[in-house]
Design a protein around this motif. Structure first.
Motif, mmCIF file in Angstrom:
data_model
loop_
_atom_site.group_PDB
_atom_site.id
_atom_site.type_symbol
_atom_site.label_atom_id
_atom_site.label_comp_id
_atom_site.label_asym_id
_atom_site.label_seq_id
_atom_site.Cartn_x
_atom_site.Cartn_y
_atom_site.Cartn_z
ATOM 1 N N TYR A 4 -3.164 -6.717 -6.197
ATOM 2 C CA TYR A 4 -4.371 -5.967 -6.544
ATOM 3 C C TYR A 4 -5.505 -6.255 -5.562
ATOM 4 O O TYR A 4 -6.119 -5.336 -5.026
ATOM 5 C CB TYR A 4 -4.801 -6.300 -7.977
ATOM 6 N N THR A 5 -5.791 -7.528 -5.317
ATOM 7 C CA THR A 5 -6.914 -7.870 -4.444
ATOM 8 C C THR A 5 -6.592 -7.657 -2.968
ATOM 9 O O THR A 5 -7.473 -7.296 -2.196
ATOM 10 C CB THR A 5 -7.364 -9.332 -4.657
ATOM 11 N N MET A 9 -7.414 -3.062 -3.770
ATOM 12 C CA MET A 9 -8.865 -3.077 -3.587
ATOM 13 C C MET A 9 -9.283 -2.711 -2.162
ATOM 14 O O MET A 9 -10.403 -2.258 -1.947
ATOM 15 C CB MET A 9 -9.437 -4.440 -3.976
ATOM 16 N N LYS A 10 -8.383 -2.895 -1.210
ATOM 17 C CA LYS A 10 -8.694 -2.592 0.193
ATOM 18 C C LYS A 10 -8.266 -1.192 0.606
ATOM 19 O O LYS A 10 -8.556 -0.753 1.716
ATOM 20 C CB LYS A 10 -8.033 -3.635 1.096
ATOM 21 N N PHE A 14 -9.253 3.507 -3.372
ATOM 22 C CA PHE A 14 -9.660 2.635 -4.478
ATOM 23 C C PHE A 14 -10.652 3.317 -5.427
ATOM 24 O O PHE A 14 -10.605 3.104 -6.629
ATOM 25 C CB PHE A 14 -10.242 1.325 -3.938
ATOM 26 N N HIS A 15 -11.536 4.167 -4.914
ATOM 27 C CA HIS A 15 -12.532 4.851 -5.741
ATOM 28 C C HIS A 15 -12.281 6.351 -5.840
ATOM 29 O O HIS A 15 -13.131 7.086 -6.349
ATOM 30 C CB HIS A 15 -13.941 4.623 -5.175
ATOM 31 N N TYR A 54 -1.140 4.761 -8.813
ATOM 32 C CA TYR A 54 -2.469 4.166 -8.919
ATOM 33 C C TYR A 54 -3.474 5.193 -9.454
ATOM 34 O O TYR A 54 -3.429 6.372 -9.107
ATOM 35 C CB TYR A 54 -2.943 3.666 -7.545
ATOM 36 N N SER A 56 -7.766 5.265 -10.097
ATOM 37 C CA SER A 56 -9.044 4.563 -9.986
ATOM 38 C C SER A 56 -9.856 4.693 -11.272
ATOM 39 O O SER A 56 -9.645 5.627 -12.059
ATOM 40 C CB SER A 56 -9.851 5.143 -8.821
ATOM 41 N N TYR A 79 -4.147 -1.235 -11.602
ATOM 42 C CA TYR A 79 -3.711 -2.509 -11.029
ATOM 43 C C TYR A 79 -2.373 -2.390 -10.298
ATOM 44 O O TYR A 79 -1.775 -3.394 -9.933
ATOM 45 C CB TYR A 79 -3.626 -3.568 -12.134
#
Length: 168
Positions: A4-5, A9-10, A14-15, A54, A56, A79
């Protein structure tokens, strides 16, 4: 550090509010199980396609506002631990039919949780998400969402439930 991180997230999506079907945004252990699940369904003579991997928080909120979900906050999809599959019956996509019932058994055989019975087949369920599978049981979701836990590469949701006495 977790998938996840380090990956999700990268990622530039992600958004994003766009549907994501990219299996590379699924945690690798869960990805292998989800692909095994898809192959098992196809081997049983059914046609399926990945609808979404995924998702967001922005996309989840968009779906909520448009009335496509009752969940305001993104769940396990956010996640990299969930996927939705479209089932085709007689050549047509079947978004809500009882035809998804067999997903639960195949999901268990593939060591993932089905949104049909949420990994708790002997309990009543007020909400069923027929086309959904995920790599964590319900009791782990709070820890996942609060950043206290993320599954490692050898994680088994069914063994975790069994070890806690949630299933027999």
């Amino acid at each position: 550090m977790s998938f996840y991180t380090e990956v999700i997230m990268k990622d530039p999506r992600f958004h994003s509010t766009t549907v994501c079907k990219d299996i590379n945004l699924l945690e690798p252990n869960f990805r292998a199980k989800a692909l095994k699940f898809q192959k098992a369904i196809e081997a049983a003579g059914h046609k399926v396609e990945i609808l979404e991997t995924y998702r967001s928080p922005a996309r989840q909120m968009q779906l909520f506002r448009e009335g496509f979900t009752e969940l305001r906050n993104v769940g396990v999809h956010g996640y990299g631990l969930a996927a939705d599959f479209a089932l085709f019956v007689n050549g047509k996509y079947d978004p809500k039919g009882q035809d998804y019932i067999f997903f639960a058994k195949i999901a268990k055989d593939c060591d993932i949780i089905s949104g049909y019975d949420w990994g708790l087949p002997d309990q009543p369920h007020s909400f069923r998400d027929y086309d959904h599978v995920q790599g964590v049981p319900l009791f782990r979701q709070h820890e996942l969402f609060t950043g206290q836990w993320y599954p490692d590469a050898s994680y088994s949701p069914w063994e975790d439930e069994l070890s806690r006495g949630l299933i027999s």
